[in-house]
Design a protein around this motif. Structure first.
Motif, PDB file in Angstrom:
ATOM      1  N   UNK A 106       1.324   7.056 -12.563  1.00 22.24           N
ATOM      2  CA  UNK A 106       1.701   5.690 -12.212  1.00 22.24           C
ATOM      3  C   UNK A 106       0.574   4.710 -12.544  1.00 22.24           C
ATOM      4  N   UNK A 107      -0.667   5.126 -12.331  1.00 20.86           N
ATOM      5  CA  UNK A 107      -1.810   4.273 -12.662  1.00 20.86           C
ATOM      6  C   UNK A 107      -1.912   4.071 -14.166  1.00 20.86           C
ATOM      7  N   UNK A 108      -1.680   5.135 -14.938  1.00 20.00           N
ATOM      8  CA  UNK A 108      -1.748   5.038 -16.398  1.00 20.00           C
ATOM      9  C   UNK A 108      -0.684   4.089 -16.933  1.00 20.00           C
ATOM     10  N   UNK A 109       0.436   3.998 -16.222  1.00 19.77           N
ATOM     11  CA  UNK A 109       1.518   3.113 -16.633  1.00 19.77           C
ATOM     12  C   UNK A 109       1.284   1.681 -16.161  1.00 19.77           C
ATOM     13  N   UNK A 110       0.243   1.488 -15.356  1.00 16.77           N
ATOM     14  CA  UNK A 110      -0.071   0.155 -14.868  1.00 16.77           C
ATOM     15  C   UNK A 110       0.747  -0.278 -13.669  1.00 16.77           C
ATOM     16  N   UNK A 111       1.422   0.685 -13.017  1.00 17.46           N
ATOM     17  CA  UNK A 111       2.280   0.340 -11.891  1.00 17.46           C
ATOM     18  C   UNK A 111       1.524   0.307 -10.568  1.00 17.46           C
ATOM     19  N   UNK A 112       0.413   1.034 -10.465  1.00 18.02           N
ATOM     20  CA  UNK A 112      -0.379   1.021  -9.242  1.00 18.02           C
ATOM     21  C   UNK A 112      -1.857   0.857  -9.583  1.00 18.02           C
ATOM     22  N   UNK A 113      -2.592   0.343  -8.608  1.00 14.23           N
ATOM     23  CA  UNK A 113      -4.048   0.255  -8.706  1.00 14.23           C
ATOM     24  C   UNK A 113      -4.634   1.273  -7.730  1.00 14.23           C
ATOM     25  N   UNK A 114      -5.563   2.077  -8.220  1.00 10.98           N
ATOM     26  CA  UNK A 114      -6.187   3.090  -7.368  1.00 10.98           C
ATOM     27  C   UNK A 114      -7.655   2.725  -7.175  1.00 10.98           C
ATOM     28  N   UNK A 115      -8.105   2.806  -5.927  1.00 12.51           N
ATOM     29  CA  UNK A 115      -9.492   2.501  -5.633  1.00 12.51           C
ATOM     30  C   UNK A 115     -10.079   3.525  -4.683  1.00 12.51           C
ATOM     31  N   UNK A 116     -11.276   3.950  -4.976  1.00 13.77           N
ATOM     32  CA  UNK A 116     -11.928   4.962  -4.130  1.00 13.77           C
ATOM     33  C   UNK A 116     -12.148   4.390  -2.733  1.00 13.77           C
ATOM     34  N   UNK A 117     -11.665   5.097  -1.742  1.00 17.76           N
ATOM     35  CA  UNK A 117     -11.864   4.707  -0.366  1.00 17.76           C
ATOM     36  C   UNK A 117     -10.878   3.680   0.166  1.00 17.76           C
ATOM     37  N   UNK A 118     -10.004   3.140  -0.710  1.00 17.59           N
ATOM     38  CA  UNK A 118      -9.048   2.136  -0.219  1.00 17.59           C
ATOM     39  C   UNK A 118      -7.603   2.487  -0.577  1.00 17.59           C
ATOM     40  N   UNK A 119      -7.377   3.676  -1.097  1.00 17.01           N
ATOM     41  CA  UNK A 119      -6.015   4.099  -1.383  1.00 17.01           C
ATOM     42  C   UNK A 119      -5.420   3.411  -2.596  1.00 17.01           C
ATOM     43  N   UNK A 154       0.835  -1.199   0.000  1.00 15.60           N
ATOM     44  CA  UNK A 154       0.000   0.000   0.000  1.00 15.60           C
ATOM     45  C   UNK A 154       0.871   1.250   0.000  1.00 15.60           C
ATOM     46  N   UNK A 155       0.507   2.211  -0.824  1.00 14.44           N
ATOM     47  CA  UNK A 155       1.188   3.498  -0.808  1.00 14.44           C
ATOM     48  C   UNK A 155       0.584   4.370   0.297  1.00 14.44           C
ATOM     49  N   UNK A 156       1.345   5.350   0.781  1.00 11.05           N
ATOM     50  CA  UNK A 156       0.763   6.300   1.738  1.00 11.05           C
ATOM     51  C   UNK A 156      -0.441   7.001   1.105  1.00 11.05           C
ATOM     52  N   UNK A 157      -1.287   7.533   1.949  1.00 10.89           N
ATOM     53  CA  UNK A 157      -2.455   8.263   1.458  1.00 10.89           C
ATOM     54  C   UNK A 157      -1.998   9.543   0.770  1.00 10.89           C
TER      55      UNK A 157
END
Length: 312
Positions: free
Chosen positions: A66-79, A41-44
């Motif tokens: 980072x999300x556009x590059x596919x390196x991270x997943x972003x989710x509303x309410x879960x960081x 998990x990344x920091x908030x």
């Protein structure tokens, strides 16, 4: 949450690089080098603002990149979390090349022929022992994303009947076997990290100053004749080299060893002298023993799969 994110790192408004790109580069480096492993998990957003002293818009731009590059997943309410690695694995001791190995996993591999011409055999191609060579330049991709650029030299006139269209979305070793009757049975490989020039970075769609994984070597047929010299630059973020490690207890006096009941396909005396320029006799004894054993194990596995040896 990984509290080490940002430790010892900073962004500076006085630099030429925008703040969101500086932050993105810091986080990207930690993801790529596995300081932040998949699933971490990344920091908030608020914590990243405080750690780096930047605005919320800067943080969101960095995370969006980072999300556009596919390196991270972003989710509303879960960081945000580090996404699973999009890696393609290659066993370097196996003779089948990158295309064949990746295809075996069910992934579709595309091959584009960028160059196909006859040239004087010089440099690495001189190991072919022929005055002229067929020079190939191919780009390998998976799902439209480039993963490797391959330069290959083949001996002439042995491969004179080969055509560029034969290699489009095809395995070179497969084409050599099916069209020309050339069966690649052994080879020598060397791996190193290497810098990439702007043309290579552009072809592989890599960041400026990124290193690549360089695999180079030769391949021989059953008679020991050199049939291929190649140099392959791999996208270091997408291709992983796997190596099977064995407990080598053989006699190191001759640099070659084999398991009881198995005869190695190549011995030191079998290796043609024209290959020595690309590292056959100049390698350390341990590398030679590992290569000989890998050849034996691969042949043994084929015999087991073919039913010629009964499994216990």
């Amino acid at each position: 949450m990984n509290s080490s994110v940002g430790d010892g790192l900073s962004v500076s408004p006085s630099g030429n690089v925008p703040l969101h790109l500086q932050l993105r580069n810091h986080l990207r480096a930690q993801i790529v080098n596995h300081s932040l492993p998949p699933g971490a998990a990344l920091p908030s957003e608020a914590q990243l603002q405080a750690q780096f002293g930047v605005s919320r818009s800067v943080v969101r731009q960095a995370l969006g990149a980072l999300a556009a590059e596919g390196l991270i997943d972003r989710g509303r309410g879960r960081g945000s979390t580090v996404a699973p690695r999009r890696e393609h694995h290659r066993l370097v001791q196996r003779m089948p090349g990158l295309s064949t190995q990746i295809s075996e996993t069910g992934v579709s591999v595309q091959t584009e022929v960028l160059g196909f011409e006859v040239e004087t055999a010089r440099g690495m191609a001189a190991a072919l022992g022929t005055p002229e060579a067929l020079a190939l330049k191919r780009l390998r991709s998976v799902d439209g994303s480039p993963i490797a650029l391959i330069h290959t030299w083949l001996p002439l006139p042995l491969c004179a009947d080969l055509r560029a269209e034969d290699l489009q979305n095809a395995s070179l070793h497969g084409v050599l076997r099916e069209k020309l009757g050339i069966d690649v049975t052994a080879g020598r490989r060397q791996i190193r990290a290497a810098p990439a020039d702007s043309d290579l970075l552009s072809l592989l769609r890599m960041e400026a100053h990124s290193p690549v994984l360089l695999l180079e070597g030769t391949s021989v047929d059953a008679s020991g004749r050199t049939v291929e010299v190649f140099t392959t630059w791999h996208h270091a973020d997408q291709v992983v080299f796997d190596i099977d490690v064995v407990n080598d207890t053989g006699d190191a006096s001759d640099g070659f060893t084999h398991s009881p009941g198995l005869k190695p396909e190549k011995t030191e005396e079998d290796i043609p002298s024209e290959i020595t320029g690309v590292g056959y006799r100049n390698l350390e004894p341990l590398s030679e023993r590992a290569h000989a054993l890998a050849v034996e194990l691969d042949r043994f596995a084929k015999e087991v799969r073919g039913g010629r040896i009964r499994q216990p």
